[in-house]
Write a protein that holds these residues in place. Structure first.
Motif, mmCIF file in Angstrom:
data_model
loop_
_atom_site.group_PDB
_atom_site.id
_atom_site.type_symbol
_atom_site.label_atom_id
_atom_site.label_comp_id
_atom_site.label_asym_id
_atom_site.label_seq_id
_atom_site.Cartn_x
_atom_site.Cartn_y
_atom_site.Cartn_z
ATOM 1 N N LEU A 93 5.364 11.695 -6.177
ATOM 2 C CA LEU A 93 4.394 11.790 -5.089
ATOM 3 C C LEU A 93 5.068 11.678 -3.719
ATOM 4 C CD1 LEU A 93 1.454 9.658 -6.489
ATOM 5 C CD2 LEU A 93 1.393 12.083 -5.917
ATOM 6 N N PHE A 94 6.038 10.785 -3.610
ATOM 7 C CA PHE A 94 6.749 10.604 -2.346
ATOM 8 C C PHE A 94 7.414 11.910 -1.928
ATOM 9 C CE2 PHE A 94 10.347 9.570 0.299
ATOM 10 C CZ PHE A 94 9.936 8.511 1.093
ATOM 11 N N ARG A 95 8.086 12.559 -2.858
ATOM 12 C CA ARG A 95 8.801 13.796 -2.534
ATOM 13 C C ARG A 95 7.841 14.941 -2.221
ATOM 14 N NH1 ARG A 95 12.798 11.671 -6.588
ATOM 15 N NH2 ARG A 95 14.715 11.346 -5.370
ATOM 16 N N GLU A 133 17.870 -2.552 -9.526
ATOM 17 C CA GLU A 133 18.367 -1.478 -10.381
ATOM 18 C C GLU A 133 17.403 -0.298 -10.452
ATOM 19 O OE1 GLU A 133 18.777 -3.494 -14.055
ATOM 20 O OE2 GLU A 133 20.454 -4.758 -13.392
ATOM 21 N N GLY A 134 16.109 -0.565 -10.296
ATOM 22 C CA GLY A 134 15.107 0.476 -10.476
ATOM 23 C C GLY A 134 14.428 0.899 -9.194
ATOM 24 N N THR A 135 13.400 0.155 -8.799
ATOM 25 C CA THR A 135 12.585 0.541 -7.654
ATOM 26 C C THR A 135 13.410 0.674 -6.379
ATOM 27 O OG1 THR A 135 10.724 -0.657 -8.644
ATOM 28 C CG2 THR A 135 10.529 -0.045 -6.324
ATOM 29 N N HIS A 136 14.283 -0.290 -6.123
ATOM 30 C CA HIS A 136 15.103 -0.243 -4.906
ATOM 31 C C HIS A 136 15.995 0.986 -4.896
ATOM 32 C CE1 HIS A 136 18.958 -1.124 -2.794
ATOM 33 N NE2 HIS A 136 18.135 -1.483 -1.834
ATOM 34 N N ALA A 137 16.639 1.274 -6.015
ATOM 35 C CA ALA A 137 17.545 2.418 -6.076
ATOM 36 C C ALA A 137 16.798 3.730 -5.866
ATOM 37 C CB ALA A 137 18.274 2.432 -7.420
ATOM 38 N N ILE A 138 15.615 3.852 -6.484
ATOM 39 C CA ILE A 138 14.819 5.075 -6.344
ATOM 40 C C ILE A 138 14.330 5.226 -4.904
ATOM 41 C CG2 ILE A 138 12.672 6.213 -7.030
ATOM 42 C CD1 ILE A 138 13.038 4.878 -9.790
ATOM 43 N N LEU A 139 13.798 4.136 -4.335
ATOM 44 C CA LEU A 139 13.278 4.187 -2.971
ATOM 45 C C LEU A 139 14.396 4.487 -1.971
ATOM 46 C CD1 LEU A 139 10.987 3.853 -0.953
ATOM 47 C CD2 LEU A 139 11.354 1.375 -1.036
ATOM 48 N N LYS A 140 15.558 3.905 -2.173
ATOM 49 C CA LYS A 140 16.681 4.149 -1.267
ATOM 50 C C LYS A 140 17.101 5.621 -1.312
ATOM 51 C CE LYS A 140 20.781 2.361 -2.163
ATOM 52 N NZ LYS A 140 21.940 1.430 -2.232
ATOM 53 N N GLU A 141 17.146 6.180 -2.503
ATOM 54 C CA GLU A 141 17.513 7.595 -2.640
ATOM 55 C C GLU A 141 16.486 8.499 -1.957
ATOM 56 O OE1 GLU A 141 17.823 10.878 -6.251
ATOM 57 O OE2 GLU A 141 18.248 8.779 -6.684
ATOM 58 N N MET A 142 15.204 8.222 -2.170
ATOM 59 C CA MET A 142 14.153 9.045 -1.574
ATOM 60 C C MET A 142 14.145 8.910 -0.050
ATOM 61 S SD MET A 142 10.942 8.573 -4.212
ATOM 62 C CE MET A 142 10.620 6.926 -3.583
ATOM 63 N N ALA A 185 16.707 8.153 1.900
ATOM 64 C CA ALA A 185 17.869 8.854 2.433
ATOM 65 C C ALA A 185 17.628 10.361 2.476
ATOM 66 C CB ALA A 185 19.103 8.538 1.582
ATOM 67 N N GLU A 186 17.029 10.893 1.428
ATOM 68 C CA GLU A 186 16.717 12.326 1.389
ATOM 69 C C GLU A 186 15.813 12.718 2.545
ATOM 70 O OE1 GLU A 186 14.896 13.147 -2.332
ATOM 71 O OE2 GLU A 186 16.708 12.812 -3.523
ATOM 72 N N ARG A 187 14.744 11.956 2.732
ATOM 73 C CA ARG A 187 13.752 12.320 3.762
ATOM 74 C C ARG A 187 14.308 12.112 5.168
ATOM 75 N NH1 ARG A 187 8.120 13.438 4.162
ATOM 76 N NH2 ARG A 187 8.180 13.694 1.905
ATOM 77 N N ALA A 188 15.147 11.095 5.338
ATOM 78 C CA ALA A 188 15.699 10.814 6.664
ATOM 79 C C ALA A 188 16.925 11.668 6.975
ATOM 80 C CB ALA A 188 16.062 9.338 6.765
ATOM 81 N N GLY A 189 17.449 12.366 5.976
ATOM 82 C CA GLY A 189 18.643 13.165 6.184
ATOM 83 C C GLY A 189 19.879 12.322 6.418
ATOM 84 N N ARG A 190 19.933 11.178 5.734
ATOM 85 C CA ARG A 190 21.070 10.279 5.879
ATOM 86 C C ARG A 190 21.715 10.052 4.511
ATOM 87 N NH1 ARG A 190 20.080 5.341 10.075
ATOM 88 N NH2 ARG A 190 18.878 6.409 11.691
ATOM 89 N N PRO A 191 22.976 9.591 4.509
ATOM 90 C CA PRO A 191 23.596 9.269 3.220
ATOM 91 C C PRO A 191 22.948 8.050 2.592
ATOM 92 C CG PRO A 191 25.046 8.655 5.034
ATOM 93 C CD PRO A 191 23.914 9.438 5.629
ATOM 94 N N GLN A 236 5.143 14.606 -0.374
ATOM 95 C CA GLN A 236 4.472 14.390 0.904
ATOM 96 C C GLN A 236 4.972 15.394 1.949
ATOM 97 O OE1 GLN A 236 1.906 12.381 1.164
ATOM 98 N NE2 GLN A 236 2.240 11.734 -0.960
ATOM 99 N N PRO A 237 4.126 15.756 2.945
ATOM 100 C CA PRO A 237 4.523 16.726 3.973
ATOM 101 C C PRO A 237 5.836 16.340 4.649
ATOM 102 C CG PRO A 237 2.181 16.234 4.134
ATOM 103 C CD PRO A 237 2.738 15.280 3.114
ATOM 104 N N ALA A 238 6.653 17.341 4.931
ATOM 105 C CA ALA A 238 8.000 17.098 5.452
ATOM 106 C C ALA A 238 8.007 16.398 6.797
ATOM 107 C CB ALA A 238 8.755 18.425 5.540
ATOM 108 N N HIS A 239 6.914 16.535 7.586
ATOM 109 C CA HIS A 239 6.932 15.940 8.920
ATOM 110 C C HIS A 239 6.705 14.428 8.895
ATOM 111 C CE1 HIS A 239 2.567 16.481 8.303
ATOM 112 N NE2 HIS A 239 2.440 15.450 9.121
ATOM 113 N N LEU A 240 6.283 13.884 7.761
ATOM 114 C CA LEU A 240 6.050 12.440 7.693
ATOM 115 C C LEU A 240 7.374 11.691 7.636
ATOM 116 C CD1 LEU A 240 3.093 12.066 5.153
ATOM 117 C CD2 LEU A 240 2.998 12.173 7.645
ATOM 118 N N SER A 241 7.439 10.572 8.337
ATOM 119 C CA SER A 241 8.619 9.715 8.270
ATOM 120 C C SER A 241 8.677 9.067 6.880
ATOM 121 C CB SER A 241 8.526 8.619 9.332
ATOM 122 O OG SER A 241 7.492 7.697 8.996
#
Length: 212
Positions: A89-91, A145-154, A156-162, A93-98
């Motif tokens: 669901l997070f991925r 190991e789970g929620t934090h890792a997934i949220l961090k990856e998502m 970073a993707e949305r913010a365009g950061r490593p 979401q509209p691209a303009h959302l932070s």
């Protein structure tokens, strides 16, 4: 003033399960049965007083089967099925959302469903993780190991950061912190609001910089 967030439709969890291959549906059915019996026994007779053998007997499986689904006794409490759905669901979401706005929209879509369908399970799990030291430790490990890792990856993707960006790391832990605060405030009954509303309030508060 907070930014209005778009509503995003979500399939019911049962609809998603119905689309899984038969083998996966059977595995999930067994997994849920084990967890349901475990939580019932924990609530009735206590976490430390309940053995894996008792859980297995209640679920009509062998102890070895229990450990195929849950590596430890703690995992039967801290594990849930929602992280992959939230990521999807997070991925979407509209691209303009932070990242924070996308997360709020995701939570607004999925948390009311969780609250409606799994209220008793959520309550038992929170009471256990707040009162049993071994579960508090495993909850943190599971978050990292789970929620934090997934949220961090998502994020970073949305913010365009490593994904290794220290600010992405800080943001992710801040989000998890205010969400955990909402859950335990809700469990304590202060204030007396629905859990989805409390999570959204805390995320909105974080977005405003936590002004006091």
């Amino acid at each position: 003033m907070s930014t209005p967030l778009p509503e995003h439709p979500i399939d019911r969890l049962e609809d998603r399960i119905a689309r899984l291959p038969l083998r996966e549906r059977k595995k999930l059915k067994t997994r849920r049965a084990i967890q349901d019996h475990a939580l019932r026994l924990f609530a009735k007779q206590g976490y430390d007083e309940t053995t894996v053998e008792q859980i297995a007997a209640a679920a009509e499986i062998s102890p070895s089967t229990f450990f195929r689904y849950f590596p430890t006794k703690e995992d039967v409490v801290v594990t849930d099925e929602y992280d992959p759905i939230m990521a999807e669901l997070f991925r979407a979401q509209p691209a303009h959302l932070s990242p924070l706005e996308a997360l709020r929209a995701t939570c607004r879509a999925i948390l009311p469903q969780m609250y409606e369908e799994d209220l008793e399970k959520i309550t038992i799990r929170l009471r256990l993780t707040s009162s049993v030291p071994a579960l508090r430790a495993r909850t943190f490990e599971s978050l990292r190991e789970g929620t934090h890792a997934i949220l961090k990856e998502m994020t970073a993707e949305r913010a365009g950061r490593p994904v290794t960006d220290p600010e992405v790391e800080a943001f992710t832990w801040a989000v998890l912190g205010v969400m955990q605060a909402a859950m335990y405030q809700w469990l304590d009954g202060t204030p007396a609001e629905d859990l989805p509303d409390m999570v959204d309030h805390n995320l909105e508060f974080l977005g405003r910089g936590c002004p006091l």
